[in-house]
Scaffold this active site. Structure first.
Site, short mmCIF file in Angstrom:
data_model
loop_
_atom_site.label_atom_id
_atom_site.label_comp_id
_atom_site.label_asym_id
_atom_site.label_seq_id
_atom_site.Cartn_x
_atom_site.Cartn_y
_atom_site.Cartn_z
N GLU A 136 0.95 -1.16 -0.10
CA GLU A 136 -0.16 0.11 0.02
C GLU A 136 0.79 1.12 -0.02
O GLU A 136 1.99 1.29 0.25
CB GLU A 136 -0.93 0.01 1.39
N SER B 249 8.02 -2.50 2.70
CA SER B 249 8.74 -3.41 3.47
C SER B 249 7.87 -3.72 4.72
O SER B 249 8.09 -5.01 5.21
CB SER B 249 10.18 -2.69 3.70
N GLU C 124 9.37 -7.68 -4.42
CA GLU C 124 9.02 -8.72 -3.71
C GLU C 124 10.18 -9.02 -2.45
O GLU C 124 10.69 -10.08 -2.13
CB GLU C 124 9.43 -9.99 -4.65
N GLY C 125 10.52 -7.70 -1.96
CA GLY C 125 11.30 -7.72 -0.72
C GLY C 125 12.73 -7.14 -1.16
O GLY C 125 13.41 -7.87 -2.05
N THR C 126 13.05 -5.76 -0.97
CA THR C 126 14.43 -5.39 -1.10
C THR C 126 15.43 -6.13 -0.78
O THR C 126 15.13 -7.15 0.17
CB THR C 126 14.48 -4.11 -0.31
N GLU D 117 17.58 -5.37 1.44
CA GLU D 117 17.65 -5.07 2.82
C GLU D 117 16.71 -6.03 3.62
O GLU D 117 17.25 -6.59 4.54
CB GLU D 117 17.23 -3.54 3.40
N1 CAA Z 1 6.30 -18.45 5.66
C1 CAA Z 1 5.52 -18.64 6.57
N2 CAA Z 1 5.26 -17.73 7.75
C2 CAA Z 1 5.96 -16.75 8.01
C3 CAA Z 1 6.98 -16.50 7.12
C4 CAA Z 1 7.16 -17.28 5.84
N3 CAA Z 1 7.91 -17.12 4.97
N4 CAA Z 1 7.52 -15.21 7.31
C5 CAA Z 1 7.24 -14.96 8.57
N5 CAA Z 1 6.05 -15.83 8.95
C6 CAA Z 1 5.49 -15.72 10.12
C7 CAA Z 1 6.11 -15.66 11.14
O1 CAA Z 1 6.33 -17.06 11.88
C8 CAA Z 1 5.37 -14.92 12.18
O2 CAA Z 1 4.52 -15.99 12.74
P1 CAA Z 1 3.82 -15.61 14.39
O3 CAA Z 1 2.95 -14.63 14.30
O4 CAA Z 1 3.03 -17.03 14.52
O5 CAA Z 1 4.99 -15.65 15.17
C9 CAA Z 1 4.52 -13.93 11.33
O6 CAA Z 1 4.52 -14.39 9.96
C10 CAA Z 1 5.06 -12.57 11.44
O7 CAA Z 1 6.51 -12.96 11.06
P2 CAA Z 1 7.48 -11.48 11.42
O8 CAA Z 1 7.59 -11.16 12.94
O9 CAA Z 1 8.75 -12.27 10.91
O10 CAA Z 1 6.94 -10.36 10.79
P3 CAA Z 1 7.56 -8.69 10.32
O11 CAA Z 1 6.51 -7.99 10.53
O12 CAA Z 1 8.70 -8.49 11.28
O13 CAA Z 1 7.76 -8.81 8.75
C11 CAA Z 1 9.46 -9.22 6.89
C12 CAA Z 1 8.76 -9.50 8.29
C13 CAA Z 1 10.22 -10.25 6.46
C14 CAA Z 1 10.12 -7.86 7.03
C15 CAA Z 1 8.03 -9.15 5.89
O14 CAA Z 1 7.30 -7.97 6.33
C16 CAA Z 1 8.56 -8.82 4.69
O15 CAA Z 1 8.83 -9.90 3.77
N6 CAA Z 1 8.61 -7.65 4.10
C17 CAA Z 1 8.65 -7.35 2.49
C18 CAA Z 1 7.41 -7.32 1.92
C19 CAA Z 1 7.52 -7.83 0.46
O16 CAA Z 1 8.55 -8.54 0.01
N7 CAA Z 1 6.74 -6.88 -0.18
C20 CAA Z 1 6.54 -7.13 -1.79
C21 CAA Z 1 5.27 -7.07 -2.24
S1 CAA Z 1 5.11 -7.69 -3.73
C22 CAA Z 1 5.65 -6.78 -5.23
O17 CAA Z 1 6.74 -6.25 -4.94
C23 CAA Z 1 4.90 -6.31 -6.15
C24 CAA Z 1 4.36 -7.29 -6.87
O18 CAA Z 1 3.29 -6.97 -7.68
C25 CAA Z 1 5.30 -8.36 -7.49
#
Ligand code: CAA
Length: 397
Positions: free
Chosen positions: A137, A142, A379-381, A383
């Site tokens: 959004e 991130s 799909e995630g920087t 970082e």
């Molecule tokens: N598989 C399954 N579960 C997962 C997981 C995975 N890969 N990663 C995390 N989880 C679960 C965790 O186990 C945790 O579970 P509990 O609540 O039961 O403990 C829960 O999800 C929350 O995990 P975190 O505490 O690690 O969450 P966070 O808020 O700290 O975020 C992050 C982690 C890795 C930073 C995540 O927010 C992230 O990947 N951010 C980047 C987002 C992204 O890649 N966006 C791109 C969107 S798509 C795009 O680019 C456009 C397009 O059209 C292609």
């Protein structure tokens, strides 16, 4: 199909005859149909609907999907090899293939009910319709758990009413069906996010502003807006509140796709640079005889092959997941991190080796350079990939 080693690292899958014949078919198609139109579509930003439809007819829009639901029923390596060949010809086309396969189809294959697979997976895996994935959004990129869009269950318990604005949706301007993540219980933070299957032809779905972009210009990207969109409860993917985990699990697969895309772009730039270094004369000999060019070629080749090994390793880890359920987040993030950084290095050096011609739109080198840049962001920087890898290593997940 894949010779997975369950105990030793690294996991190197075997390239079978089936993989080879797929790679040959995709390479021929990409050379004949995609390469000739890539520059024109990059310039105009027009979505390449004709070639996308042809890729659908070849089975490339649902490579890992069960044939029962319109897919090709192949493995992760088949998907990666397809992505590499398509990206080599044109990164925009590979972006469309990637979202359709690893974000949209993969999500429904993993979490969909039989009825959802029939209605939402089959038409997209068979190439009849186009799928998209919508998590980001304007104020939530991130930090994906902080979204502002909302879905509220109606009093009768039959529909969710969705309102809000999503951004950076790949294929947003053309997608027929969308895997959407939105907040149903904001007080629960990421545990209040739910995944929905959206039919874009229904009232309340509005396509927003199209993003003008540096690279992958022919892959349409836009905002999408929901204004009192009514989504039947049957179209909740997984359970309410499971959306964040679904989004993350699906992104693990997506990151292998982007790593493969980066590898394909890098391979195209590398091959062009080697050819140019053999042919271009300076100081009385081909520039490839100059040690400074040789150093670049050696560093480019080494990073290219290291990226390939990490991509193959991630493919094998995802096959392991299919059998054991063991997460492959680290392998996928390492592949994406390294391959996207390598693609940036290799395309930059390819421009440098080509000199002025690398900067000119007469050759595709400058396009490779522009297209590679997004692989470090979407799909995630880089970082975020480092964060995922380190947290997993440190046991902080
Ligand atoms: N598989 C399954 N579960 C997962 C997981 C995975 N890969 N990663 C995390 N989880 C679960 C965790 O186990 C945790 O579970 P509990 O609540 O039961 O403990 C829960 O999800 C929350 O995990 P975190 O505490 O690690 O969450 P966070 O808020 O700290 O975020 C992050 C982690 C890795 C930073 C995540 O927010 C992230 O990947 N951010 C980047 C987002 C992204 O890649 N966006 C791109 C969107 S798509 C795009 O680019 C456009 C397009 O059209 C292609």
């Amino acid at each position: 199909m894949v010779n997975t080693n369950f105990t030793d690292q690294p996991l190197i899958p075997q390239i079978t005859e089936e993989h080879e014949s797929l790679r040959k078919a995709v390479r021929e198609f990409a050379r004949k149909e995609i390469m000739p139109i890539a520059a024109e579509h990059d310039e105009s930003g027009e979505f390449p609907l004709d070639t996308v439809k042809k890729m659908g007819a070849m089975g490339l829009m649902g490579i890992e999907v069960d044939p029962e639901y319109g897919g090709a029923g192949m493995d992760t390596l088949a998907y990666a090899l397809t992505m590499i060949e398509v990206a080599k010809a044109d990164a925009s086309h590979s972006t469309i293939v990637s979202v359709n396969n690893s974000l949209y189809c993969n999500g429904i294959s993993l979490f969909g009910t039989e009825a959802q697979k029939r209605a939402f997976l089959e038409p997209v895996a068979s190439g009849e319709k186009i799928g998209a994935y919508s998590l980001t959004e304007p104020m939530s990129g991130s930090d994906a758990g902080t979204m502002q869009s909302r879905a509220v269950l109606n009093a009768a318990g039959t529909h969710y009413v969705i309102n809000g604005r999503k951004s950076w949706v790949t294929s947003g301007p053309v997608a027929d069906l969308i895997l959407l993540f939105t907040m149903t219980e904001p007080e629960k933070k990421h545990k209040g996010i739910t995944a929905f299957l959206i039919d874009a032809s229904k009232p309340g779905f509005i396509r927003g502003k199209k993003e003008p972009k540096l690279g992958i210009r022919a892959s349409a990207t836009s905002e999408i807006v929901f204004e009192n969109y009514e989504c039947p409860v049957e179209n909740v993917l997984g359970k309410p509140g499971e959306g964040f985990k679904i989004a993350m699990a699906v992104l693990d697969a997506g990151r292998i796709g982007i790593a493969s895309q980066a590898l394909g772009i890098a391979e195209a730039a590398y091959e062009a640079a080697v050819q140019y270094a053999r042919e271009r004369q300076a100081f009385g000999a081909p520039i490839g005889q100059l040690q400074m060019i040789q150093q670049k070629i050696a560093d480019m080749k080494t990073r290219l092959e290291a990226a390939r090994l990490l991509v193959y390793n991630a493919c094998a880890a995802k096959e392991r997941f299919k059998v054991t359920g063991e997460r492959y987040s680290t392998e996928a993030s390492m592949a994406k991190l390294f391959a996207s950084e390598a693609a940036m290095f290799i395309t930059d050096e390819a421009v440098q080796i080509h000199g002025g011609m690398g900067y000119s739109k007469e050759l595709p080198i400058e396009r490779y350079y522009r297209d590679a840049r997004i692989t470090r962001i979407y799909e995630g920087t880089s970082e975020i990939q480092r964060m995922v890898i380190a947290r997993n290593e440190l046991g902080l997940r």
